[in-house]
Scaffold this motif. Structure first.
Motif, PDB file in Angstrom:
ATOM      1  N   ARG A 134      -8.645  -5.582 -14.334  1.00 31.01           N
ATOM      2  CA  ARG A 134      -8.032  -4.486 -14.055  1.00 31.01           C
ATOM      3  C   ARG A 134      -7.013  -3.368 -14.446  1.00 31.01           C
ATOM      4  O   ARG A 134      -7.102  -1.950 -14.363  1.00 31.01           O
ATOM      5  CB  ARG A 134      -7.001  -5.516 -13.299  1.00 31.01           C
ATOM      6  N   THR A 142      -7.346   0.541 -14.548  1.00 31.88           N
ATOM      7  CA  THR A 142      -6.578   1.190 -14.229  1.00 31.88           C
ATOM      8  C   THR A 142      -6.319   1.905 -14.148  1.00 31.88           C
ATOM      9  O   THR A 142      -6.463   3.926 -14.182  1.00 31.88           O
ATOM     10  CB  THR A 142      -5.466  -0.172 -14.218  1.00 31.88           C
ATOM     11  N   CYS A 194      -8.865   4.795 -13.026  1.00 31.93           N
ATOM     12  CA  CYS A 194      -8.000   5.695 -11.803  1.00 31.93           C
ATOM     13  C   CYS A 194      -6.810   6.388 -12.333  1.00 31.93           C
ATOM     14  O   CYS A 194      -6.883   7.391 -11.852  1.00 31.93           O
ATOM     15  CB  CYS A 194      -7.573   4.023 -11.054  1.00 31.93           C
ATOM     16  N   ARG A 209      -4.279   6.913  -2.802  1.00 23.54           N
ATOM     17  CA  ARG A 209      -3.924   5.219  -2.944  1.00 23.54           C
ATOM     18  C   ARG A 209      -4.356   5.269  -4.372  1.00 23.54           C
ATOM     19  O   ARG A 209      -4.388   3.828  -4.844  1.00 23.54           O
ATOM     20  CB  ARG A 209      -5.150   5.262  -2.366  1.00 23.54           C
ATOM     21  N   TYR A 215      -2.592   2.115  -6.395  1.00 20.38           N
ATOM     22  CA  TYR A 215      -3.513   1.090  -6.801  1.00 20.38           C
ATOM     23  C   TYR A 215      -2.887   0.315  -8.760  1.00 20.38           C
ATOM     24  O   TYR A 215      -2.980  -0.475  -9.011  1.00 20.38           O
ATOM     25  CB  TYR A 215      -5.110   0.714  -7.229  1.00 20.38           C
ATOM     26  N   ASP A 234      -1.406  -2.283  -4.753  1.00 14.88           N
ATOM     27  CA  ASP A 234      -2.841  -2.560  -3.674  1.00 14.88           C
ATOM     28  C   ASP A 234      -3.502  -3.038  -4.517  1.00 14.88           C
ATOM     29  O   ASP A 234      -3.805  -2.911  -5.410  1.00 14.88           O
ATOM     30  CB  ASP A 234      -3.008  -0.806  -2.631  1.00 14.88           C
ATOM     31  N   ASN A 235      -4.673  -3.711  -4.025  1.00 10.57           N
ATOM     32  CA  ASN A 235      -5.593  -4.532  -4.417  1.00 10.57           C
ATOM     33  C   ASN A 235      -6.642  -3.651  -3.822  1.00 10.57           C
ATOM     34  O   ASN A 235      -7.974  -3.810  -4.774  1.00 10.57           O
ATOM     35  CB  ASN A 235      -6.041  -5.873  -3.564  1.00 10.57           C
ATOM     36  N   ARG A 253      -9.327  -1.474  -4.370  1.00 10.43           N
ATOM     37  CA  ARG A 253      -9.940  -0.505  -5.286  1.00 10.43           C
ATOM     38  C   ARG A 253     -10.377   1.664  -5.466  1.00 10.43           C
ATOM     39  O   ARG A 253     -11.058   1.721  -4.039  1.00 10.43           O
ATOM     40  CB  ARG A 253     -11.170  -0.572  -6.293  1.00 10.43           C
TER      41      ARG A 253
END
Length: 105
Positions: free
Chosen positions: A18, A22, A25, A70, A74, A79-80, A82
């Motif tokens: 994750r 991230t 992201c 969003r 995340y 928030d889970n 993706r």
């Protein structure tokens, strides 16, 4: 002051996975912010020249700002789901409606 931390039973491999998502992201968030800044400058230039706003650009930046929101949810573990590019890009129906009239006061 209360200690509201919650321990997790997830293994470190899943946490690292994750974290890597991230990082991707976070890069997309920076690019998104830059595109929004360019769009704002273009929108004001268009508004000054044509004395009207560009509705297609306004809809696009509305979706883009929702996408940035969003991404941050995340990234901050709120928030889970993706976000794009790991899921589909938000559509107009998912976003908050823009103001009908823009005021310049």
């Amino acid at each position: 002051m209360t200690n509201d931390t919650v321990s997790t039973t997830v293994d470190r491999g899943a946490i690292l996975k994750r974290f890597l998502v991230t990082l991707v992201c976070m890069i997309f968030f920076e690019v998104t912010g830059f595109i929004i800044q360019l769009a704002v400058l273009f929108q004001y230039g268009y508004l000054l020249i044509a004395k009207k706003r560009s509705e297609p650009l306004r809809r696009f930046t509305n979706s883009l700002s929702h996408y940035g929101y969003r991404l941050m949810r995340y990234n901050t573990l709120n928030d889970n789901a993706r976000p794009f590019p790991f899921a589909r890009f938000p559509e107009d129906a998912e976003c908050e409606e823009p103001a009908k009239q823009v005021l310049f006061k």
